[in-house]
Design an enzyme around this catalytic site. Structure first.
Site, PDB file in Angstrom:
ATOM      1  N   SER A   1      12.906 -47.941  57.544  1.00 39.25           N
ATOM      2  CA  SER A   1      14.269 -47.703  57.065  1.00 39.25           C
ATOM      3  C   SER A   1      14.369 -46.229  56.719  1.00 39.25           C
ATOM      4  CB  SER A   1      14.581 -48.548  55.828  1.00 39.25           C
ATOM      5  OG  SER A   1      15.788 -48.122  55.243  1.00 39.25           O
ATOM      6  N   ARG A   2      15.277 -45.515  57.400  1.00 37.00           N
ATOM      7  CA  ARG A   2      15.364 -44.071  57.163  1.00 37.00           C
ATOM      8  C   ARG A   2      16.126 -43.755  55.873  1.00 37.00           C
ATOM      9  NH1 ARG A   2      16.256 -44.352  62.960  1.00 37.00           N
ATOM     10  NH2 ARG A   2      14.253 -43.959  63.947  1.00 37.00           N
ATOM     11  N   VAL A   3      16.707 -44.769  55.255  1.00 35.91           N
ATOM     12  CA  VAL A   3      17.304 -44.587  53.932  1.00 35.91           C
ATOM     13  C   VAL A   3      16.233 -44.773  52.862  1.00 35.91           C
ATOM     14  CG1 VAL A   3      18.995 -45.503  52.305  1.00 35.91           C
ATOM     15  CG2 VAL A   3      19.602 -45.248  54.714  1.00 35.91           C
TER      16      VAL A   3
END
Length: 518
Positions: free
Chosen positions: A378-380
């Site tokens: 998850s790039r968040v």
């Protein structure tokens, strides 16, 4: 050819003088869901047209037809236009009158769609009568720009321990769910919808499930499950089944995004699930080849990347000035033999903010969900986690990735040192803790408590094969004996010092009771 067209135009003018005030065309040829039309020289790209078998009535009268057949203009050519037919193609014939509607393809949206099953044109297909939606919006629109957006920092809890702990999803994020057929992709999406019932009503997202190219029996089963679990009260289902024309399968995700944007612009949160975009890509390829657009890699047209990017870019977390609503997208992509480097998977991976990769081998070993933690991301990241989940999840992902490598190494060595053996045993227990059956999402406070117990050594004495049974007893015990602690975690979104102390006491008491019972 020109003389034939002139003669037809003269006949139209003679039969229907009123038609002269409208811009009309004539079907030149039709086949495979595509109509070639002469005339309509001023028509716009993506504009709707109406196929009308009757020459002697006005456009207003034609629109009152109980079953109108529309077309969508997708090719503007020198000698005419090509449209896809949004209806029964067998009813379209050469020489048929075509009327411009003067508007882009649009659907009706509104709060009355909640709880309903509609097609990509916004028409109900659940037998419950008209939807009552009044506001009409174009099915495609430009995505919000950077200035109108806010950072993604509010979690969207899926109720799945492995996802919420290792691959958190934020409201306004685009998280891809990717894997082979039958590895549990739809299960993650449906569990996420079911879990929203545990969210407070004021902040509960409206969920839109878009079924693209699915069997109608599968969609009906999903709708029945959502109804029986009380989830249809906050869900809209958009369906374009495998039996539907390719044009409707191509349009279905855009209809879902348009419905979701309506709620986002009301300041609410919305979640849209595209199940799945592989089938939309195939439908778009079919349409493009029939429209005689030049094929590219794997026969997909050159704008297939743009198709998915302009769809997924519409997911956003809006700024306070724009109302603060959000639209979260969970696209699903089906791979062949686990090949994530194929054309459509790599396209969508590059557009989204991370991916949950489900592996067939792990699924066959009994792991649920079958997430490969090595390439899932998850790039968040932790920005989309509560303080409670951030505190307990810590290094789980790293430890599991290391365990997978050690497990593979263990096959070639029977003589292991004590540290390696301890690490492998710990990895097996954590894998079992994160195992979760379909249809049983957990509230995040329960997830936090279970993972807290696992990462703080309270389950170290439990053999890996008994972890699932012990965890079920622990959930029951915490619900009964530690309700106050769970409520405090739910309200504060974190595990404060007094909550942690009480939780440790409850876990120790459970451990002693379990050991004495054993």
């Amino acid at each position: 050819m020109q003389s034939i067209i002139e003669r037809i135009e003269k006949e139209i003018a003679a039969w229907a003088p009123d038609v002269g005030s409208e811009e009309t065309g004539v079907v030149r040829a039709t086949g495979d869901g595509i109509a070639e039309i002469d005339g309509l020289s001023n028509v716009a790209m993506s504009e709707m047209v109406l196929f009308d078998p009757t020459f002697d009535r006005t456009l207003a009268d034609a629109l009152k037809d109980p079953a109108p057949i529309y077309g969508l203009v997708l090719n503007l050519e020198e000698d005419g236009v090509r449209t896809v037919i949004l209806g029964e193609p067998s009813k379209i014939y050469e020489g048929m009158l075509v009327r411009r509607l003067g508007r882009l393809l649009s659907i009706s949206v509104g709060g009355s769609l909640v709880g309903r099953v509609v097609n990509p044109l916004g028409e109900p297909v659940d037998g419950k009568g008209a939807t009552g939606a009044k506001e009409v919006r174009p099915i495609e629109r430009e995505a919000y720009g950077i200035i109108d957006r806010a950072p993604v920092n509010v979690p969207l809890h899926t109720g799945i321990k492995a996802v919420d702990a290792m691959i958190p999803i934020g409201r306004g994020q685009r998280e891809l769910i990717i894997g082979d057929r039958g590895t549990g992709k739809t299960s993650i999406a449906i569990d996420t919808i079911l879990n929203q019932k545990s969210e407070p009503a004021a902040t509960r997202p409206i969920c839109i499930y878009v079924a693209i190219g699915q069997k109608e029996s599968k969609t009906a089963k999903i709708v029945a499950e959502l109804e029986s679990r009380g989830a249809m009260a906050y869900t809209v289902v958009v369906t374009a089944p495998a039996s539907a024309p390719a044009a409707l399968q191509f349009l279905a995700p855009f209809a879902g995004a348009t419905i979701g944007e309506y709620f986002m612009e009301q300041g609410r949160d919305a979640l849209v699930i595209y199940d799945d975009l592989s089938k939309q890509a195939v439908a778009y390829r079919q349409m493009s080849l029939l429209l005689r657009r030049p094929p590219g890699r794997e026969a997909y047209p050159g704008d297939i990347f743009y198709l998915h990017s302009r769809l997924l870019e519409r997911a956003a977390k809006l700024s306070k000035e724009r109302g603060g609503g959000s639209l979260t997208a969970l696209p699903i992509i089906e791979t062949q033999e686990g090949d994530v480097s194929a054309y459509i998977p790599t396209n969508v991976i590059s557009i989204t903010d991370g991916q949950i990769y489900l592996e067939a081998d792990l699924f066959n070993k009994g792991q649920r969900p079958a997430i490969n933690v090595g390439i899932s991301v998850s790039r968040v990241g932790s920005a989309a986690q509560t303080k409670a989940m951030k505190k307990v999840s810590g290094k789980i992902k790293l430890e599991l990735a290391q365990f997978r490598e050690l497990e593979a190494f263990m096959q070639f060595s029977s003589d292991l040192d004590a540290d390696t053996k301890r690490q492998i045993d710990s990895g097996r227990r954590m894998t079992e803790i994160l195992n979760q059956g379909r249809g049983v999402p957990l509230p995040f406070e329960m997830e936090s408590a279970i993972i807290f117990a696992a990462t703080n050594g309270y389950l170290d004495g439990v053999p890996a094969e008994e972890v699932s049974a012990v965890e079920a007893k622990l959930q029951e015990y915490l619900s009964r004996e530690a309700g106050g602690v769970l409520m405090a975690i739910k309200e504060s979104k974190e595990i404060r010092e007094e909550s942690e102390k009480t939780l440790r006491e409850k876990l120790q008491a459970f451990l002693e009771r379990t050991v004495s019972a054993a």
